[in-house]
Design an enzyme around this catalytic site. Structure first.
Site, short mmCIF file in Angstrom:
data_model
loop_
_atom_site.label_atom_id
_atom_site.label_comp_id
_atom_site.label_asym_id
_atom_site.label_seq_id
_atom_site.Cartn_x
_atom_site.Cartn_y
_atom_site.Cartn_z
N HIS A 248 0.73 -1.07 -0.08
CA HIS A 248 -0.36 0.63 0.26
C HIS A 248 0.78 1.42 -0.13
CE1 HIS A 248 -2.92 -3.21 1.08
NE2 HIS A 248 -2.55 -3.52 2.36
N SER B 262 15.64 20.95 -14.58
CA SER B 262 14.64 21.71 -14.95
C SER B 262 15.21 23.15 -15.31
CB SER B 262 13.76 22.19 -13.57
OG SER B 262 13.36 23.66 -13.58
N GLU C 259 10.71 8.06 -16.55
CA GLU C 259 9.70 8.24 -16.44
C GLU C 259 8.94 7.97 -17.54
OE1 GLU C 259 8.66 12.46 -13.33
OE2 GLU C 259 10.67 12.88 -14.46
N LYS D 69 17.39 21.11 -9.32
CA LYS D 69 16.69 19.97 -9.83
C LYS D 69 16.98 19.11 -10.22
CE LYS D 69 12.61 18.76 -9.07
NZ LYS D 69 11.64 19.04 -9.89
#
Ligand code: ARG
Length: 490
Positions: free
Chosen positions: A165, A286, A299, A292
């Protein structure tokens, strides 16, 4: 550069279709040539095998067969070198090649299509493509699996939480997590192996839908192209794209496995988890936020998986509701079938290249299981080992967890005296399992996270990966197939 151009208009015009060319917009719109260009080598090999068979059964003169094979192999070489130009203007690659042969070899070219329909020809080119692409993909999946197992062997000392979970559940080794990723991929590899088997039957000789009255020998084509068998029913064969569904399904399975691995990586590299550090070589920045360091590669892998699933679903919907036999709808299989190989292998390679630039942070990893709460089950099991019924042990441990929470101290800091006040069965031995390393080492059940079990799992992974690699290597590449067809006696 050589162009494949028809000698006189479209080759498939007859008095039935009308001798004039099809309305140009409709010909362009209905042509599969733009996709078929990726199938040209498969089609050329299929035709060369067909010519070989026609010669063997006496349907072609030796001289004609030699000329046809020579021209087909020459085009294969041009296609391999990237110099074969296939201009628009034909319905598909099959027509374009026949047109070129007819232009170059005149009447001899007109003999090529004896005892053949484009329906079985398309099925052949697609099956050769799927068999080849599935094998190449399987080889790369096997390579990634072996790499994950090797990496796992180097990460046995790293302890981190496993999740259920997406809540911290129990401590495991990083080797065990890497093994879990590898196992998923192995199963996808097994599906690829099945996809190879499903494609591995020769459809040629089925003709348009019911075979041919000419004395062909389908086994010759099968043998020359290294198919272990021929398909059984012509009507079924020419409308069958189950092998293409299996291929896109296998591709989707690989991508799903990679996508779930990618989600772990994306999560583990956040500062919230911070179990993995991203090396500069694969980090994306970024354009606005200077701090970043993003895991874009992983992804993107997750993103590509959606296209793999799209390919599968487009194949499923394509065949749903089609009548038996061939329908032109089937031409729309091309995009899904032909894009699957590069899509899947691209993602496999990205993960393989990316993973070496990820490093575990052992301190953050073990810190996430050091307060002891993820070892609560181990405490209960230690009580069970002392003879207590599990439900009673579960309850006593629950009370221990509750009292630690109440006092805002980690479970691992509860004193023996306080534990004994909850239940007299608590002792030092029981509380020792709060140490995450002890808890990991104790999970010796088959498939568990104890080091010796993980070693066994890695041996299994290596063995299965080698089996799959052997399977992949057993499938000839298109170049090897060309040599095989070329050396077949005529
Ligand atoms: N262009 C079609 C394809 O590639 C083949 C057409 C076969 N048959 C036909 N009667 N039109 O799938």
């Amino acid at each position: 550069m050589t162009e494949l151009t028809a000698p006189e208009g479209n080759i498939a015009r007859t008095s039935a279709t009308g001798r004039d060319e099809m309305v140009p917009e409709l010909l362009a719109w209905s042509s599969s040539l733009s996709h078929d260009r990726l199938l040209v080598r498969e089609d050329l090999l299929g035709s060369a095998a067909h010519v070989t068979m026609l010669r063997k059964v006496g349907l072609l003169e030796e001289d004609d067969a030699r000329k046809l094979r020579g021209a087909l192999f020459a085009m294969f070489d041009e296609a391999s070198a990237g110099t074969l130009v296939v201009p628009d203007g034909e319905e598909d690659i099959h027509m374009a090649i026949e047109a070129r042969l007819t232009r170059d070899l005149a009447h001899v070219g007109k003999r090529l299509h004896t005892a053949r329909s484009r329906n079985d020809q398309v099925a052949l080119a697609l099956r050769l493509h799927v068999r080849d692409q599935a094998a190449r993909t399987l080889g790369e999946v096997g390579g990634l699996v072996r790499e994950l197992a090797m990496r796992a062997r180097r990460e046995t000392g790293v302890i981190l939480p496993a999740y259920t979970h997406r809540q911290r559940a129990q401590p495991v080794s990083a080797a065990f997590v890497l093994g879990a990723w590898a196992m998923q991929l192995l199963r996808a590899g097994e599906v690829l192996s099945v996809a190879i088997d499903r494609a591995n039957q020769s459809p040629l000789g089925c003709g348009a839908c019911s075979g041919t009255s000419l004395p062909i020998d389908r086994n010759v084509v099968a043998n020359v192209l290294d198919f272990p068998a021929v398909t059984d029913n012509a009507l079924d064969t020419i409308g069958d794209r189950d092998f293409a569904i299996d291929w896109t399904y296998a591709g989707a399975r690989v991508l799903l496995a990679l996508s779930r691995l990618a989600t772990d990586v994306v999560d583990f590299t956040t500062s919230e988890f911070a179990f993995l550090r991203i090396g500069d070589a694969i980090a994306a920045g970024s354009s606005m936020m200077p701090q970043k360091k993003n895991p874009d590669v992983f992804e993107l892998v997750r993103g590509k998986a959606s296209r793999g699933v799209g390919n599968l679903s487009s194949m499923l919907v394509l065949v749903k509701g089609l009548p038996s036999g061939y329908a032109r709808d089937l031409q729309d299989d091309r995009e899904a079938v032909l894009s699957t190989g590069p899509l899947v292998r691209g993602a496999v390679r990205a993960v393989r290249a990316g993973i070496v630039h990820l490093s575990f942070d052992p301190e953050t990893c073990i810190a996430a299981v050091s307060d002891g709460s993820t070892q609560a089950t181990d405490v209960a099991e230690a009580l069970v080992r002392k003879g207590m019924p599990f439900r009673e042990a579960y309850k006593a441990t629950g009370q221990l967890v509750h009292s630690a929470r109440e006092r805002k101290i980690p479970l691992s800091k509860v004193s023996l005296a306080d534990a004994c006040a909850i239940h007299p069965s608590f002792d030092e031995g029981v509380l020792a399992v709060l140490d995450p390393r002890v808890a990991v080492a104790a999970k010796k059940s088959a498939g568990g996270t104890a080091p010796e079990r993980v070693s066994e799992q890695l041996v299994t992974i290596d063995r299965k990966a080698s089996e799959l690699a052997r399977k992949a290597e057993g499938i000839p590449t298109l170049d090897a197939l060309k040599t095989r067809v070329e050396s077949a006696a005529i």
